[in-house]
Design a protein around this motif. Structure first.
Motif, PDB file in Angstrom:
ATOM      1  N   THR A  13     -10.708   4.194 -94.469  1.00  0.00           N
ATOM      2  CA  THR A  13     -10.268   3.564 -95.296  1.00  0.00           C
ATOM      3  C   THR A  13      -8.876   3.849 -95.829  1.00  0.00           C
ATOM      4  OG1 THR A  13     -10.713   2.305 -97.560  1.00  0.00           O
ATOM      5  CG2 THR A  13     -11.074   4.876 -97.282  1.00  0.00           C
ATOM      6  N   GLU A  14      -8.157   2.936 -96.731  1.00  0.00           N
ATOM      7  CA  GLU A  14      -6.775   3.513 -96.987  1.00  0.00           C
ATOM      8  C   GLU A  14      -6.915   4.080 -98.427  1.00  0.00           C
ATOM      9  OE1 GLU A  14      -4.433   0.082 -94.592  1.00  0.00           O
ATOM     10  OE2 GLU A  14      -4.651  -0.111 -96.769  1.00  0.00           O
ATOM     11  N   THR A  15      -5.564   4.853 -98.708  1.00  0.00           N
ATOM     12  CA  THR A  15      -5.638   5.416-100.099  1.00  0.00           C
ATOM     13  C   THR A  15      -5.865   4.280-101.250  1.00  0.00           C
ATOM     14  OG1 THR A  15      -4.446   7.287 -99.078  1.00  0.00           O
ATOM     15  CG2 THR A  15      -4.123   6.760-101.478  1.00  0.00           C
ATOM     16  N   GLY A  16      -6.313   4.599-102.271  1.00  0.00           N
ATOM     17  CA  GLY A  16      -6.627   3.584-103.333  1.00  0.00           C
ATOM     18  C   GLY A  16      -7.587   2.546-103.276  1.00  0.00           C
ATOM     19  N   ARG A  17      -8.189   2.388-102.113  1.00  0.00           N
ATOM     20  CA  ARG A  17      -9.274   1.278-101.821  1.00  0.00           C
ATOM     21  C   ARG A  17     -10.740   1.775-102.505  1.00  0.00           C
ATOM     22  NH1 ARG A  17      -8.443  -3.256 -99.079  1.00  0.00           N
ATOM     23  NH2 ARG A  17      -6.609  -3.543 -97.874  1.00  0.00           N
ATOM     24  N   GLN A  18     -11.404   1.042-102.772  1.00  0.00           N
ATOM     25  CA  GLN A  18     -12.913   1.540-103.351  1.00  0.00           C
ATOM     26  C   GLN A  18     -13.869   1.623-101.944  1.00  0.00           C
ATOM     27  OE1 GLN A  18     -14.640   0.156-107.027  1.00  0.00           O
ATOM     28  NE2 GLN A  18     -16.097  -0.987-105.352  1.00  0.00           N
ATOM     29  N   VAL A  19     -14.436   2.271-101.858  1.00  0.00           N
ATOM     30  CA  VAL A  19     -15.517   2.369-101.061  1.00  0.00           C
ATOM     31  C   VAL A  19     -16.874   2.819-101.322  1.00  0.00           C
ATOM     32  CG1 VAL A  19     -14.796   4.820-100.166  1.00  0.00           C
ATOM     33  CG2 VAL A  19     -15.913   3.147 -98.519  1.00  0.00           C
ATOM     34  N   THR A  20     -17.866   2.315-100.832  1.00  0.00           N
ATOM     35  CA  THR A  20     -19.301   2.715-101.114  1.00  0.00           C
ATOM     36  C   THR A  20     -20.043   3.343 -99.931  1.00  0.00           C
ATOM     37  OG1 THR A  20     -19.470   1.249-103.071  1.00  0.00           O
ATOM     38  CG2 THR A  20     -21.448   2.073-102.112  1.00  0.00           C
ATOM     39  N   LEU A  21     -20.654   4.272-100.200  1.00  0.00           N
ATOM     40  CA  LEU A  21     -21.582   4.814 -99.100  1.00  0.00           C
ATOM     41  C   LEU A  21     -22.873   4.934 -99.315  1.00  0.00           C
ATOM     42  CD1 LEU A  21     -19.751   8.203 -98.393  1.00  0.00           C
ATOM     43  CD2 LEU A  21     -19.288   6.048 -97.732  1.00  0.00           C
ATOM     44  N   MET A  22     -23.724   4.422 -98.408  1.00  0.00           N
ATOM     45  CA  MET A  22     -25.038   4.153 -98.905  1.00  0.00           C
ATOM     46  C   MET A  22     -25.954   5.053 -98.582  1.00  0.00           C
ATOM     47  SD  MET A  22     -24.691   1.321-100.415  1.00  0.00           S
ATOM     48  CE  MET A  22     -26.212   0.659-100.561  1.00  0.00           C
ATOM     49  N   CYS A  23     -27.161   5.396 -98.975  1.00  0.00           N
ATOM     50  CA  CYS A  23     -28.188   6.310 -98.934  1.00  0.00           C
ATOM     51  C   CYS A  23     -29.630   5.574 -99.019  1.00  0.00           C
ATOM     52  CB  CYS A  23     -28.124   7.642 -99.697  1.00  0.00           C
ATOM     53  SG  CYS A  23     -29.320   8.806 -99.196  1.00  0.00           S
ATOM     54  N   HIS A  24     -30.511   5.649 -98.364  1.00  0.00           N
ATOM     55  CA  HIS A  24     -31.862   4.911 -98.353  1.00  0.00           C
ATOM     56  C   HIS A  24     -32.801   5.977 -97.815  1.00  0.00           C
ATOM     57  CE1 HIS A  24     -34.727   1.890 -98.625  1.00  0.00           C
ATOM     58  NE2 HIS A  24     -35.285   2.371 -97.424  1.00  0.00           N
ATOM     59  N   GLN A  25     -33.999   6.168 -98.657  1.00  0.00           N
ATOM     60  CA  GLN A  25     -34.920   7.099 -98.139  1.00  0.00           C
ATOM     61  C   GLN A  25     -36.327   6.212 -98.270  1.00  0.00           C
ATOM     62  OE1 GLN A  25     -37.270   8.796-100.466  1.00  0.00           O
ATOM     63  NE2 GLN A  25     -36.262   8.747-102.442  1.00  0.00           N
ATOM     64  N   THR A  26     -37.207   6.416 -97.355  1.00  0.00           N
ATOM     65  CA  THR A  26     -38.439   5.747 -97.197  1.00  0.00           C
ATOM     66  C   THR A  26     -39.606   6.502 -97.876  1.00  0.00           C
ATOM     67  OG1 THR A  26     -38.818   6.566 -95.042  1.00  0.00           O
ATOM     68  CG2 THR A  26     -37.702   4.584 -95.368  1.00  0.00           C
ATOM     69  N   TRP A  27     -39.339   8.076 -98.471  1.00  0.00           N
ATOM     70  CA  TRP A  27     -40.566   8.791 -98.766  1.00  0.00           C
ATOM     71  C   TRP A  27     -40.852   8.690-100.290  1.00  0.00           C
ATOM     72  CZ3 TRP A  27     -36.585  12.141 -96.154  1.00  0.00           C
ATOM     73  CH2 TRP A  27     -36.890  12.322 -94.749  1.00  0.00           C
ATOM     74  N   SER A  28     -40.068   7.997-100.967  1.00  0.00           N
ATOM     75  CA  SER A  28     -40.296   7.904-102.529  1.00  0.00           C
ATOM     76  C   SER A  28     -40.068   9.141-103.297  1.00  0.00           C
ATOM     77  CB  SER A  28     -41.507   7.051-103.013  1.00  0.00           C
ATOM     78  OG  SER A  28     -41.833   6.108-102.293  1.00  0.00           O
ATOM     79  N   HIS A  29     -39.217   9.992-102.640  1.00  0.00           N
ATOM     80  CA  HIS A  29     -39.045  11.231-103.097  1.00  0.00           C
ATOM     81  C   HIS A  29     -38.022  11.051-104.673  1.00  0.00           C
ATOM     82  CE1 HIS A  29     -38.939  13.845 -99.087  1.00  0.00           C
ATOM     83  NE2 HIS A  29     -40.035  13.405 -99.727  1.00  0.00           N
ATOM     84  N   SER A  30     -38.413  11.760-105.489  1.00  0.00           N
ATOM     85  CA  SER A  30     -37.800  11.607-106.790  1.00  0.00           C
ATOM     86  C   SER A  30     -36.399  12.225-106.851  1.00  0.00           C
ATOM     87  CB  SER A  30     -38.671  12.472-107.806  1.00  0.00           C
ATOM     88  OG  SER A  30     -39.785  11.985-108.214  1.00  0.00           O
ATOM     89  N   TYR A  31     -36.302  13.209-106.136  1.00  0.00           N
ATOM     90  CA  TYR A  31     -34.720  13.759-106.139  1.00  0.00           C
ATOM     91  C   TYR A  31     -33.982  13.322-104.900  1.00  0.00           C
ATOM     92  CZ  TYR A  31     -35.602  17.451-109.815  1.00  0.00           C
ATOM     93  OH  TYR A  31     -36.063  17.894-110.772  1.00  0.00           O
ATOM     94  N   MET A  32     -32.601  13.083-105.249  1.00  0.00           N
ATOM     95  CA  MET A  32     -31.857  12.374-104.322  1.00  0.00           C
ATOM     96  C   MET A  32     -30.376  13.303-104.681  1.00  0.00           C
ATOM     97  SD  MET A  32     -32.523   8.702-103.177  1.00  0.00           S
ATOM     98  CE  MET A  32     -31.777   8.809-101.650  1.00  0.00           C
ATOM     99  N   PHE A  33     -29.576  13.798-103.599  1.00  0.00           N
ATOM    100  CA  PHE A  33     -28.373  14.223-103.707  1.00  0.00           C
ATOM    101  C   PHE A  33     -27.375  13.833-102.774  1.00  0.00           C
ATOM    102  CE2 PHE A  33     -30.805  18.074-105.896  1.00  0.00           C
ATOM    103  CZ  PHE A  33     -31.971  17.801-104.977  1.00  0.00           C
TER     104      PHE A  33
END
Lengths: 114, 111
Positions: A13-33
């Motif tokens: 991506t270029e400087t100044g742009r907004q970017v979103t990184l996705m994270c998905h877990q299937t275990w129903s864990h309470s904690y995410m980091f």
């Protein structure tokens, strides 16, 4: 059993742009980091979440935003990307309580900011 | 903020030799000290962990030695194999159930 997945795996991506990184877990864990990994710095915690709608800052939160409306998803947004945010980003999850503090890591997203 | 100092930065060991990686922490930490292993292009994975009520824990060829008074712990890999070549991270649990990681050690086992 997909476990924990991250998308995209690679992003430029270029400087100044907004970017979103996705994270998905299937275990129903309470904690995410969210961590970033840079040579010489190991893994540094950006944000974490103890449950849906509960998030807190880690060691290096500046320039990042997180949300957690559902237990299984924990997106990380760079509001205005800078070159210093070029890194490999890892998402992780773990159960709450019990005897194990083991964190399960995703495969990572390599982000390059030009 | 907890500081975790890991050494060495890199290590080359002959096949069959012993690999030793050390970590030291500064502040009082919670009761959990893990080591993570990371292969190129992959996320880290838990290798072995110890609680401070014991001074040593062994799992196969991997042993953690823990010295609470010195605030140090180490990973020993016996009979090191080329498949052990990876990056190793120590970590300590901090208040709030957060892990603070060392900077990592790149291990190469020569066959």
């Amino acid at each position: 059993d997909a476990g924990i997945t991250q998308s995209p795996r690679y992003k430029i991506t270029e400087t100044g742009r907004q970017v979103t990184l996705m994270c998905h877990q299937t275990w129903s864990h309470s904690y995410m980091f969210w961590y970033r990994q840079d040579l010489g710095h190991g893994l540094r915690l950006i944000y974490y979440s103890a449950a849906a709608d509960i998030t807190d800052k880690g060691e290096v939160p500046d320039g990042y935003v997180v949300s957690r409306s559902k237990t299984e998803n924990f997106p990380l947004t760079l509001e205005s990307a800078t070159r210093s945010q070029t890194s490999v980003y890892f998402c992780a999850s773990r159960v709450a309580g019990g005897l194990s503090y083991e964190q399960y890591f995703g495969p990572g997203t390599r982000l390059t900011v030009t | 903020q907890q500081q975790v100092k890991q050494s060495p930065q890199s290590l080359i060991v002959q096949k069959g030799g012993i690999s030793i990686i050390n970590c030291a922490y500064e502040n009082t930490a919670f009761d959990y000290f893990p080591w993570y292993q990371q292969f190129p292009g992959k996320g880290p994975a838990l290798l072995i962990a110890i609680r401070p009520d014991v001074s040593e824990k062994k799992e196969g060829r991997f042993t953690i030695s823990f010295n609470k008074s010195a605030k140090q712990f180490s990973l020993h890999i016996m009979d090191s194999q080329p498949g052990d070549s990876a990056t190793y991270f120590c970590a300590v649990m901090e208040y709030g159930n957060k892990l603070v990681f060392g900077a990592g050690t790149i291990l190469r086992v020569k066959s």
